[in-house]
Design an enzyme around this catalytic site. Structure first.
Site, PDB file in Angstrom:
ATOM      1  N   LYS A 232       0.798  -1.215   0.000  1.00 37.00           N
ATOM      2  CA  LYS A 232       0.000   0.000   0.000  1.00 37.00           C
ATOM      3  C   LYS A 232       0.841   1.280   0.000  1.00 37.00           C
ATOM      4  O   LYS A 232       0.466   2.255  -0.663  1.00 37.00           O
ATOM      5  CB  LYS A 232      -1.022  -0.042   1.145  1.00 37.00           C
ATOM      6  CG  LYS A 232      -2.046  -1.173   0.970  1.00 37.00           C
ATOM      7  CD  LYS A 232      -2.751  -1.061  -0.351  1.00 37.00           C
ATOM      8  CE  LYS A 232      -3.541  -2.220  -0.885  1.00 37.00           C
ATOM      9  NZ  LYS A 232      -4.264  -3.124  -0.112  1.00 37.00           N
ATOM     10  N   SER A 273     -12.269  -3.805   1.042  1.00 35.31           N
ATOM     11  CA  SER A 273     -11.898  -4.942   1.902  1.00 35.31           C
ATOM     12  C   SER A 273     -13.124  -5.722   2.349  1.00 35.31           C
ATOM     13  O   SER A 273     -14.151  -5.125   2.681  1.00 35.31           O
ATOM     14  CB  SER A 273     -11.207  -4.443   3.167  1.00 35.31           C
ATOM     15  OG  SER A 273      -9.895  -4.124   2.895  1.00 35.31           O
ATOM     16  N   CYS A 275     -15.171  -7.695   0.722  1.00 29.26           N
ATOM     17  CA  CYS A 275     -16.347  -7.679  -0.164  1.00 29.26           C
ATOM     18  C   CYS A 275     -16.231  -8.717  -1.268  1.00 29.26           C
ATOM     19  O   CYS A 275     -16.842  -8.573  -2.326  1.00 29.26           O
ATOM     20  CB  CYS A 275     -16.544  -6.292  -0.764  1.00 29.26           C
ATOM     21  SG  CYS A 275     -17.048  -5.084   0.448  1.00 29.26           S
ATOM     22  N   ALA A 389      -6.874 -11.137  10.452  1.00 32.55           N
ATOM     23  CA  ALA A 389      -5.729 -12.068  10.384  1.00 32.55           C
ATOM     24  C   ALA A 389      -5.535 -12.491   8.937  1.00 32.55           C
ATOM     25  O   ALA A 389      -6.490 -12.572   8.169  1.00 32.55           O
ATOM     26  CB  ALA A 389      -5.999 -13.288  11.254  1.00 32.55           C
TER      27      ALA A 389
HETATM   28  C1  SPV Z   1      -6.747  -4.046   1.919  1.00 34.90           C
HETATM   29  O1  SPV Z   1      -7.180  -3.690   3.015  1.00 34.90           O
HETATM   30  O2  SPV Z   1      -7.199  -3.601   0.855  1.00 34.90           O
HETATM   31  C2  SPV Z   1      -5.661  -5.034   1.836  1.00 34.90           C
HETATM   32  C3  SPV Z   1      -4.908  -5.346   3.031  1.00 34.90           C
HETATM   33  O3  SPV Z   1      -5.356  -5.499   0.771  1.00 34.90           O
HETATM   34  S1  SPV Z   1      -3.745  -4.131   3.398  1.00 34.90           S
HETATM   35  O4  SPV Z   1      -2.432  -4.636   3.025  1.00 34.90           O
HETATM   36  O5  SPV Z   1      -3.815  -3.892   4.817  1.00 34.90           O
HETATM   37  O6  SPV Z   1      -4.050  -2.943   2.649  1.00 34.90           O
HETATM   38 MN    MN Z   2      -6.110  -4.223  -0.845  1.00 36.34          MN
END
Ligand code: SPV
Ligand code: MN
Length: 629
Positions: A232, A273, A275, A389
Site C-alpha cells: 500500500k 476490503s 467484499c 488475520a
Molecule cells: C486491503 O485492506 O485492501 C488489503 C490489506 O489489501 S492491506 O495490506 O492492509 O491494505
Molecule cells: Mn487491498
C-alpha cells in the site's frame, strides 16, 4: 556517489555487502542507503541480492529474531502484530506536501518540512540493537514497461520475508537498469519491541509519504498494510506517477475467466476490503493473475494489465474447505506461508474464525495466551484469531495461478468490474452503457457498507471511489478524470460491469449464494465477446432470464428459478435515486475539480429512472423491459 558516502559505506558495510551494493551503478540509491544507515544506526546490515542464499538468510533471520515462529507444517510460520497494530492506520498515514499544494479534504496531509523533521527525529538511532536488511524488489513483472524497481530498508526480517513471497526479485533489475532506474524507496522500522517482539511505541506510529521524493517512511508498526513498502505505501507513489504519465494504478484483482473453446478473457475488479475480492480472484476453475493491485497501460488501441505483486496477503477469516477449496488446499500444503494473527495451538497448528472443525479451547494469539471469553482492556471479547488475520503466500504455489502471471507485456484487458457491499440498491450484475457511464456510475459512485471487521457501526454506507480512496495521492476529481480519459480515447475500451454480491430481499435475506458470482463472471465473459444479449434498463444492461438459467445449469448444475431472477434483477427506483443524490452531493460538496461530465451522467441516469418510474412504478421487474431491449 560522493567520496564521503563511499567512505561511509565502506566503513559501515562488510566487504561482501559493500561489493553487492556497489555492483549496482546507481549513485542516488547509494546516497539513500547511506543516509538512512547514518540516521537509523543499525547494529548490523545485510544487503540481499536475488540469490537463494541471501533470501534464506532473511527468512531465517525472522525466526532468529523471534519475529516468526515455526509451525507443524514444514515451511509454515506464524507472526504476530501488536494487539493495537492489526490494521492500516489511516489517521497516521499522511502525505508530505509543500505549502500551496492542496490534495482536497479527503486526503491526509502534513507540511513537508514539518513532517520530515518529525519523522527524522523518530528514526534517529531507531535501529540500534537491530539488524538492517537492504532489499531490492520489482513492482510489476521484471524487464517490462510496467516494472518499477524498489529498494526497501527495514529492520524487520518479517517484512523483508513477506516481500520475498509477495514481489518479484529486483536486484538484477537494478543492475541492468543501472543509472536509468526510476526507483521507489521505502524506509521501515518496527521500532522498539516488547517481550512478545511487537512494536511498543505505537503512539509514535507514522506512515509518511513523499510522492515527489518517491519515498515512504513507516515506523513503530509491523502490520503488513502499513509496513510492506511495495504494497500500500507503493500504491500512493505509483498513483502519483501514473497520473503524470497517463496510465492507471488500480486497487484491482486480475482474473482469467475461461470461456467457450478454451478461450481466456481477462478482467480486473475493484472491491473494498471484505467484499469478495480475493474470492472472486480465486474462483474455482478460473485462473488468477492477482488479487489486490494492478497497473493498467494502453498499447495501440488496447488496455493491458499486470499484477503488481506475485503473492497474496489474504484475509483468512471464513476460509473453509467448501467455499474456498483452492485456498484451503494451499493453506495445508508444505509451501512457504506466513500466517499472521491467527490462533496457534499447543501442537503448533493454526486456527482462525470460520475454519472447518472445532474451535480450540486454548492457544496463543495476537493478545498472548488465549482462552474463550478472554477480554481486552476495553472489555471487548477477544476472538480466537483477529478478524483481519492474514496469510501470505506466493501465487506460484497456487494450482490456479495463471501462466501469464509474469508476462512482461501484461494481459489484454477485456472487462473491468466494480463491486461493493450493498444490501438494497444495485442488482447482482449489470453492464454499463459505455466507458464513461461505467467509470461514473459504477466506479466513481462506489459505496460499501461497513462490516464487523471495521471499527464503528455496521451497515453504514461509505463512499469509496474505485475502492481506491485510501490510496489516492492525487485529488479525487483529477483521479476520476484520468480514468475517464484512459478509456475515452480508445475505439473499443474494456467493458465495465457493476456487481453486488450482497443484495438482500425485504426479509433481510441475501438474494444470492456465495457461489453465484461464478455465473456472473461467465455472463460477463460472454458479453464482452457479444455472444449473449441483454436487457436495457435505466442503470445499464442486465442479463436475460434464459441466459442465466442456462449458465446456472452449466456452471453450478443448479436450477435457477424465474422467481429468483425477478427478485434479484428488479430495478429498485427509490434506492437508485437516493444513491444518485448521495453521490452527487459528495462530489458537489467535498470534491474539488470534479469533471463536469460526472454531473451530466448522473443527471441522465436520474432522468431515465424517473421516466421509468412514471411508466412502471417504483419497483420494476425485468419482464417490464422486454419490449425495450
Ligand atoms: C486491503 O485492506 O485492501 C488489503 C490489506 O489489501 S492491506 O495490506 O492492509 O491494505
Ligand atoms: Mn487491498
Amino acid at each position: 556517489m560522493s567520496e564521503k558516502t563511499n567512505e561511509f559505506l565502506k566503513n559501515r558495510l562488510s566487504e561482501e555487502d559493500y561489493r553487492k551494493l556497489l555492483a549496482i551503478d546507481k549513485p542516488e540509491m547509494h546516497e539513500f542507503v547511506a543516509d538512512y544507515i547514518e540516521l537509523c544506526n543499525p547494529d548490523g546490515i545485510f544487503v540481499a541480492t536475488d540469490s537463494p542464499d541471501d533470501i534464506r538468510y532473511v527468512r531465517e533471520a525472522a525466526i532468529r529474531n523471534g519475529e516468526e515462529d515455526r509451525l507443524t507444517i514444514r515451511e509454515h510460520t506464524i507472526h504476530f502484530d501488536g494487539y493495537y497494530d492489526q490494521a492500516r492506520d489511516k489517521a497516521r498515514t499522511k502525505f508530505l506536501v509543500r505549502s500551496g499544494v492542496d490534495l482536497g479534504p479527503n486526503l491526509n496531509t502534513i507540511d513537508k518540512e514539518k513532517g520530515e523533521r518529525e519523522i527524522r527525529e523518530i528514526l534517529k538511532d531507531i535501529m540500534s540493537g537491530h539488524e538492517l536488511y537492504v532489499r531490492f524488489f520489482c513492482l510489476g513483472p521484471v524487464n517490462s514497461e510496467f516494472s518499477i524497481p524498489c529498494v526497501q530498508l527495514t529492520d524487520s526480517a518479517y517484512v523483508a520475508h513477506s516481500e520475498d513471497l509477495l514481489y518479484r526479485r529486483g536486484y538484477e533489475e537494478f543492475k541492468h537498469r543501472g543509472r536509468s532506474a526510476r526507483f521507489f524507496k521505502f524506509v521501515h522500522s518496527a521500532g522498539e519491541l516488547d517481550e512478545r517482539m511487537v512494536s511498543k511505541n505505537i503512539d509514535k506510529r507514522r506512515i509518511y509519504i513523499d510522492c515527489e521524493g518517491a519515498i515512504v517512511y513507516s515506523v513503530n508498526t509491523q502490520y503488513g498494510g502499513n509496513t510492506i513498502g511495495l504494497k500500500k505505501p507503493a500504491m500512493r507513489l505509483a498513483i502519483h506517477r501514473a497520473q503524470k504519465e497517463g496510465w492507471l494504478n488500480e486497487h484491482m484483482l486480475v482474473v482469467a475467466v475461461h470461456g467457450p473453446n478454451n478461450r481466456k478473457t481477462f478482467f480486473t475488479g475493484a472491491f473494498p476490503s471484505l467484499c469478495g475480492k480475493t474470492s472472486t480472484a480465486m474462483i474455482p476453475e478460473e485462473s488468477i493473475v492477482g488479487d489486490d493491485i494492478s497497473y493498467i497501460r494502453k498499447r495501440g488501441d488496447k488496455a493491458y494489465a499486470v499484477n503488481v505483486e506475485a503473492g497474496i496477503f489474504g484475509i483468512i477469516m471464513g476460509i473453509n474447505s467448501k467455499d474456498d477449496p483452492i485456498t484451503w488446499e494451499a493453506l495445508h500444503s508444505p509451501n512457504e506461508i506466513i500466517f499472521s494473527n491467527v490462533l496457534v495451538t499447543e501442537d503448533k497448528g493454526v486456527y482462525w474464525i470460520g475454519k472447518d472443525g472445532k474451535m480450540p479451547r486454548k492457544g496463543i494469539n495476537h493478545s498472548g495466551e488465549w482462552t474463550p471469553g478472554k477480554r481486552d482492556a476495553e472489555g471487548n471479547e477477544i476472538t480466537p484469531s483477529h478478524k483481519n488475520a492474514r496469510f501470505t503466500t506466493a501465487l506460484k504455489d497456487l494450482k490456479n495461478a495463471d501462466p501469464r502471471l509474469h508476462d512482461p507485456d501484461g494481459v489484454e484487458l477485456s472487462g473491468v468490474i466494480y463491486g461493493g457491499r450493498d444490501s438494497d440498491t444495485c442488482v447482482p450484475v449489470l453492464e454499463a452503457f459505455d466507458w464513461t457511464h461505467g467509470i461514473i456510475t459504477k466506479g466513481a459512485s462506489l459505496e460499501s457498507e461497513t462490516t464487523a471487521a471495521t471499527l464503528g457501526k455496521e451497515g453504514v454506507r461509505k463512499f469509496n471511489p474505485m475502492s481506491n480512496l485510501d490510496f489516492l495521492s492525487v485529488p479525487i476529481g483529477k483521479y476520476i478524470d484520468m480514468n475517464l480519459k484512459f478509456g475515452s480515447s480508445m475505439k473499443k475500451p474494456p467493458r465495465i460491469f457493476g456487481v453486488n454480491y450482497f443484495l438482500k430481499d425485504e426479509g433481510g435475506n441475501f438474494t444470492n449464494e456465495k457461489t453465484d458470482k461464478k455465473v456472473w463472471l461467465k455472463w460477463m465473459e460472454l458479453r464482452v465477446h457479444d455472444e449473449v444479449g441483454a436487457i436495457k434498463t435505466p442503470t445499464g444492461y442486465i442479463p436475460r432470464y434464459e441466459d442465466l438459467k442456462k449458465l446456472f445449469r452449466e456452471v453450478l448444475n443448479k436450477d435457477y428459478s424465474r422467481d429468483d431472477y425477478v427478485k434479484q434483477f428488479t430495478i429498485r427506483v427509490p434506492e437508485n435515486l437516493a444513491k444518485i443524490d448521495r453521490i452527487k452531493k459528495i462530489y458537489e460538496t467535498t470534491v474539488a475539480n470534479t469533471p463536469p461530465v460526472l454531473f451530466e451522467v448522473l443527471k441522465g441516469e436520474r432522468e431515465r429512472l424517473v421516466k421509468a418510474r412514471e411508466k412502471y412504478g417504483d419497483y420494476i421487474t425485468p419482464d417490464r423491459w422486454e419490449g425495450e431491449r
